[in-house]
Scaffold this motif. Sequence first.
Motif, PDB file in Angstrom:
ATOM      1  N   SER A 122      -5.858   1.050   5.603  1.00  0.00           N
ATOM      2  CA  SER A 122      -4.358   0.890   6.223  1.00  0.00           C
ATOM      3  C   SER A 122      -4.247   1.813   7.566  1.00  0.00           C
ATOM      4  O   SER A 122      -3.609   1.436   8.549  1.00  0.00           O
ATOM      5  CB  SER A 122      -3.386   1.080   5.310  1.00  0.00           C
ATOM      6  OG  SER A 122      -2.134   1.245   5.959  1.00  0.00           O
ATOM      7  N   ILE A 123      -4.652   3.267   7.240  1.00  0.00           N
ATOM      8  CA  ILE A 123      -4.380   3.923   8.185  1.00  0.00           C
ATOM      9  C   ILE A 123      -5.202   3.964   9.632  1.00  0.00           C
ATOM     10  O   ILE A 123      -4.598   3.908  10.534  1.00  0.00           O
ATOM     11  CB  ILE A 123      -4.791   5.518   7.829  1.00  0.00           C
ATOM     12  CG1 ILE A 123      -3.878   6.040   6.588  1.00  0.00           C
ATOM     13  CG2 ILE A 123      -4.855   6.697   8.965  1.00  0.00           C
ATOM     14  CD1 ILE A 123      -4.229   7.299   6.033  1.00  0.00           C
ATOM     15  N   LEU A 159       0.834   8.958   6.197  1.00  0.00           N
ATOM     16  CA  LEU A 159      -0.058   8.414   5.354  1.00  0.00           C
ATOM     17  C   LEU A 159      -1.345   9.478   5.228  1.00  0.00           C
ATOM     18  O   LEU A 159      -1.923   9.627   4.044  1.00  0.00           O
ATOM     19  CB  LEU A 159      -0.714   7.088   5.680  1.00  0.00           C
ATOM     20  CG  LEU A 159       0.134   5.792   5.352  1.00  0.00           C
ATOM     21  CD1 LEU A 159      -0.518   4.575   5.982  1.00  0.00           C
ATOM     22  CD2 LEU A 159       0.835   5.804   4.057  1.00  0.00           C
ATOM     23  N   GLN A 176      -7.879   2.010   0.076  1.00  0.00           N
ATOM     24  CA  GLN A 176      -6.987   1.042   0.607  1.00  0.00           C
ATOM     25  C   GLN A 176      -6.377   1.690   1.587  1.00  0.00           C
ATOM     26  O   GLN A 176      -5.801   1.261   2.750  1.00  0.00           O
ATOM     27  CB  GLN A 176      -6.261   0.223  -0.420  1.00  0.00           C
ATOM     28  CG  GLN A 176      -5.789  -1.102  -0.266  1.00  0.00           C
ATOM     29  CD  GLN A 176      -5.129  -1.636  -1.477  1.00  0.00           C
ATOM     30  OE1 GLN A 176      -4.426  -0.959  -2.265  1.00  0.00           O
ATOM     31  NE2 GLN A 176      -5.364  -2.828  -1.624  1.00  0.00           N
ATOM     32  N   ALA A 177      -5.536   2.696   1.306  1.00  0.00           N
ATOM     33  CA  ALA A 177      -4.709   3.454   2.174  1.00  0.00           C
ATOM     34  C   ALA A 177      -5.565   4.018   3.342  1.00  0.00           C
ATOM     35  O   ALA A 177      -5.155   3.799   4.432  1.00  0.00           O
ATOM     36  CB  ALA A 177      -4.278   4.901   1.397  1.00  0.00           C
ATOM     37  N   VAL A 178      -6.663   4.390   3.311  1.00  0.00           N
ATOM     38  CA  VAL A 178      -7.537   4.860   4.416  1.00  0.00           C
ATOM     39  C   VAL A 178      -7.929   3.518   5.185  1.00  0.00           C
ATOM     40  O   VAL A 178      -7.730   3.485   6.572  1.00  0.00           O
ATOM     41  CB  VAL A 178      -8.881   5.081   4.030  1.00  0.00           C
ATOM     42  CG1 VAL A 178      -9.727   5.688   5.020  1.00  0.00           C
ATOM     43  CG2 VAL A 178      -8.834   6.558   3.333  1.00  0.00           C
ATOM     44  N   PHE A 198       2.189   1.763  -3.218  1.00  0.00           N
ATOM     45  CA  PHE A 198       1.175   2.508  -4.444  1.00  0.00           C
ATOM     46  C   PHE A 198       1.015   3.845  -4.090  1.00  0.00           C
ATOM     47  O   PHE A 198       0.827   4.636  -4.876  1.00  0.00           O
ATOM     48  CB  PHE A 198      -0.299   1.569  -4.284  1.00  0.00           C
ATOM     49  CG  PHE A 198      -0.629   0.472  -5.065  1.00  0.00           C
ATOM     50  CD1 PHE A 198      -0.408   0.610  -6.541  1.00  0.00           C
ATOM     51  CD2 PHE A 198      -0.418  -0.936  -4.867  1.00  0.00           C
ATOM     52  CE1 PHE A 198      -0.501  -0.339  -7.597  1.00  0.00           C
ATOM     53  CE2 PHE A 198      -0.581  -2.008  -5.647  1.00  0.00           C
ATOM     54  CZ  PHE A 198      -0.580  -1.387  -7.124  1.00  0.00           C
ATOM     55  N   LEU A 199       0.807   4.273  -2.800  1.00  0.00           N
ATOM     56  CA  LEU A 199       0.840   5.620  -2.489  1.00  0.00           C
ATOM     57  C   LEU A 199       2.036   6.531  -2.981  1.00  0.00           C
ATOM     58  O   LEU A 199       1.653   7.357  -3.458  1.00  0.00           O
ATOM     59  CB  LEU A 199       0.547   5.765  -0.949  1.00  0.00           C
ATOM     60  CG  LEU A 199      -0.707   5.411  -0.324  1.00  0.00           C
ATOM     61  CD1 LEU A 199      -0.713   5.929   1.234  1.00  0.00           C
ATOM     62  CD2 LEU A 199      -1.715   6.524  -0.973  1.00  0.00           C
ATOM     63  N   LEU A 258      -3.886  14.069  -1.645  1.00  0.00           N
ATOM     64  CA  LEU A 258      -4.627  13.226  -2.971  1.00  0.00           C
ATOM     65  C   LEU A 258      -5.860  13.935  -2.907  1.00  0.00           C
ATOM     66  O   LEU A 258      -6.331  13.895  -3.940  1.00  0.00           O
ATOM     67  CB  LEU A 258      -4.160  11.888  -2.583  1.00  0.00           C
ATOM     68  CG  LEU A 258      -2.978  11.292  -3.140  1.00  0.00           C
ATOM     69  CD1 LEU A 258      -2.950   9.689  -2.970  1.00  0.00           C
ATOM     70  CD2 LEU A 258      -2.535  11.721  -4.555  1.00  0.00           C
ATOM     71  N   ILE A 262      -7.075   2.648  -4.787  1.00  0.00           N
ATOM     72  CA  ILE A 262      -5.940   2.594  -3.874  1.00  0.00           C
ATOM     73  C   ILE A 262      -6.179   3.460  -2.865  1.00  0.00           C
ATOM     74  O   ILE A 262      -5.702   3.305  -1.617  1.00  0.00           O
ATOM     75  CB  ILE A 262      -4.690   3.162  -4.741  1.00  0.00           C
ATOM     76  CG1 ILE A 262      -4.399   2.061  -5.786  1.00  0.00           C
ATOM     77  CG2 ILE A 262      -3.738   3.500  -4.057  1.00  0.00           C
ATOM     78  CD1 ILE A 262      -3.434   2.616  -6.777  1.00  0.00           C
ATOM     79  N   ILE A 263      -6.910   4.792  -2.948  1.00  0.00           N
ATOM     80  CA  ILE A 263      -7.097   5.646  -1.731  1.00  0.00           C
ATOM     81  C   ILE A 263      -7.686   5.145  -0.588  1.00  0.00           C
ATOM     82  O   ILE A 263      -7.431   5.204   0.421  1.00  0.00           O
ATOM     83  CB  ILE A 263      -7.398   6.992  -2.199  1.00  0.00           C
ATOM     84  CG1 ILE A 263      -6.554   7.642  -3.198  1.00  0.00           C
ATOM     85  CG2 ILE A 263      -7.984   7.840  -0.987  1.00  0.00           C
ATOM     86  CD1 ILE A 263      -6.895   9.210  -3.624  1.00  0.00           C
ATOM     87  N   VAL A 293      -2.691  10.999   2.053  1.00  0.00           N
ATOM     88  CA  VAL A 293      -4.350  10.991   1.380  1.00  0.00           C
ATOM     89  C   VAL A 293      -4.971  12.547   1.303  1.00  0.00           C
ATOM     90  O   VAL A 293      -5.408  12.835   0.497  1.00  0.00           O
ATOM     91  CB  VAL A 293      -5.057  10.137   2.625  1.00  0.00           C
ATOM     92  CG1 VAL A 293      -6.562   9.896   1.957  1.00  0.00           C
ATOM     93  CG2 VAL A 293      -4.228   8.436   2.248  1.00  0.00           C
ATOM     94  N   VAL A 313       0.924   6.717  10.665  1.00  0.00           N
ATOM     95  CA  VAL A 313      -0.486   7.253  10.354  1.00  0.00           C
ATOM     96  C   VAL A 313      -0.515   8.827  10.049  1.00  0.00           C
ATOM     97  O   VAL A 313      -1.171   9.136   9.151  1.00  0.00           O
ATOM     98  CB  VAL A 313      -1.326   7.242  11.872  1.00  0.00           C
ATOM     99  CG1 VAL A 313      -2.563   8.052  11.647  1.00  0.00           C
ATOM    100  CG2 VAL A 313      -1.589   5.903  12.115  1.00  0.00           C
ATOM    101  N   VAL A 361       0.844  -1.139   0.000  1.00  0.00           N
ATOM    102  CA  VAL A 361       0.093  -0.052  -0.034  1.00  0.00           C
ATOM    103  C   VAL A 361       0.911   1.317  -0.198  1.00  0.00           C
ATOM    104  O   VAL A 361       0.686   2.229  -0.848  1.00  0.00           O
ATOM    105  CB  VAL A 361      -1.009   0.247   1.227  1.00  0.00           C
ATOM    106  CG1 VAL A 361      -1.778   1.200   1.367  1.00  0.00           C
ATOM    107  CG2 VAL A 361      -1.987  -1.068   1.057  1.00  0.00           C
TER     108      VAL A 361
END
Lengths: 309, 373
Positions: free
Chosen positions: B157-158, A287, B153-155, A245-246, A294, B150-151, A291, A284, A242
Amino acid sequence: MFDGYTASELVSILAMQGFAGLILFSVFLLMALGLAIIFGQMGVINMAHGEFMILGAYMTYLTSTITAEYFPGLFAGYFFVAMLVAFITAGALGLLMEWALIRHLYKRPLDTLLATWGVSLILQQTYRSVFGAREVGVSLPDWMMGALPLSDTIEVPINGLFVMALTLVISGIVFLLMFRSSWGLQVRAVTQNRVMAGAAGINGRRVDAMTFALGCGIAGVAGSAFTMIGSTGPTSGQLYIVDTFLVVVFGGAQSLLGTIASALTISQSQSTLEFFLSGSMAKVFTLLVVVLILLIRPQGLFVLKVRKA
Amino acid sequence: MFGTRRDMIGLLIFAALILLVLPAALDLFRLNNVGKYLTYAFVAVGLVLCWGLGGVLSLGQGVFFGLGGYAMAMFLKLEASSPEATAIQSTPGIPDFMDWNQITELPWFWEPFHNLGFTIIAIIALPTIFAYILGAMLFKRRVGGVYFAIITQAVASILTILIVGQQGLTGGINGITDLRTLLGWDIRDDSAKYILYYLNGFLLIAVILAGQFIKNGKIGRILVALRDKEDRVRFTGYDVAAYKTFIFCVAAAFSGIGGAMFTLQVGFMSPSFVGIVPSIEMVVFCALGGRLSLLGAAYGALIVNYAKTVFSESFPELWLFAMGALFIGVVVAFPQGLAGLWQQYVQPSLIRLVSRKPSATAPAGPTAPAPGE
């Protein structure tokens, strides 16, 4: 949060953490480069990318064990052989996967995501069956051990320097391949307009297969480098996928330069924050910021200006 | 309004299966397991709406499942941690894991969960609001397809890292365990398990009905249209982002209900149902059952989880191979899942058998192509 540190201590801390961040950056970048090629250029989401990396790591482990067992005299140089082995096996597996699976799914990008996730599950279980569930580590040759003191309070580990140099070399090669070779020209042409590229006599199928294999091969090398800073287990790849990908999305999917910039930003902020917050909170926070950025700027940091067909 | 006659017959069969056949055929332990599988069906049904219908693939549905589940768990945990029950702690009246982590006061965001009414609202509202924020920001900027996946997914994960990291506030990796009563009603005894199972079943049917209502209404048709040609829908003057956000919120709300029912039936909630892996597994339930069929997704959740239990009981090392092969097989060979196979092969011959009329108006299967993006 800066209480209790003198100015010089702070400088050392920042320098050391900055260097730790650089090592993290190198591994991130190696992983992300492969992904940037596959995802950015081809639009394929390879969820098994982490497992390709781990394949490289296991190959390195195998090579180091075999070298130590049968050719102890050559142990100092095994790493270079290992990287080559990692590149070739991961690339070959990538080629096989592209042929058997991915090429049927190019028109359904979300489905490649699910299918490659299936591949990643199978690979994980294969690693567990072959290498066992426990994490394995490789022993480094003597010349890679130890640290290089820069000042009284700052010293840098040699294996970290090696990883960084490796990253530099591989990024350089990728850049040359993508932007200075006729093959790279073909890849970029197919990315931008498949039909026109075909009309110009470029074999799109072959370019796809080679691009995918190259991306997977680089993932293998990344795994090889990864063994120097961490141990390898069957599910290690999943931990990084992940983040990777980010990195690619944050950098702007089609821009290799963006990938480098975003890998640098993410790894630096994470390792610097890690000193002041707990490890998980640092992650955290990083990321979350990525996000949020993004959400505001979904196209990522760098945008390749292309007219979409 | 809620679907064609065939939809209703299908739903009746499903209802009879989960409400009559399974309770009669299985002992309580197995039935409780089925109840657990059915909570995933809430998520799968939501995914049919937002992924199958709307083309919005979220790989973070575990987040919403988890939000609903944690909301429920927090209420139950507070009830289980009354000052009398926790008198041996250094700070009585707070959950045990907080006491272990040297927290002496109930954190502010736990306070409202003393109230059941608030909790029930939160179970639906929390995931919905969260999905709204995410959806409104992303869809308005025309982020879709792969990037959205993907975003999300990142959320996921967070949120997992956050829950695991903040052990004192959330129970950490173990989650919130040792839940006992709901307003004094013991949720662990046998009769409670039956009641909760039926409640779960009825809620699931209600959710499927709501899904059919959306699917067969105007919104459903616009969603299909924007899945297949988003730009045309936009040029026709529809607010594409609003429709996508709406369906994403609906899916999130469904998942939240599923999560809450999970907590009630299983008796705990932990981050292992929030992260990326469970979220993707939930997509598989939906993909296997049929991404265009609400009932198919519910069956998918049942079948995959049943297979998982059987496999991991007898051949634990084969389970991942089977799951991986399932993924690849479904995606490559049957993009419409089991429901697609059913509609293509079984249903036509069944109809021919039953009606024996050459003019039987069998609408030709699902004609929609596999959603590309």
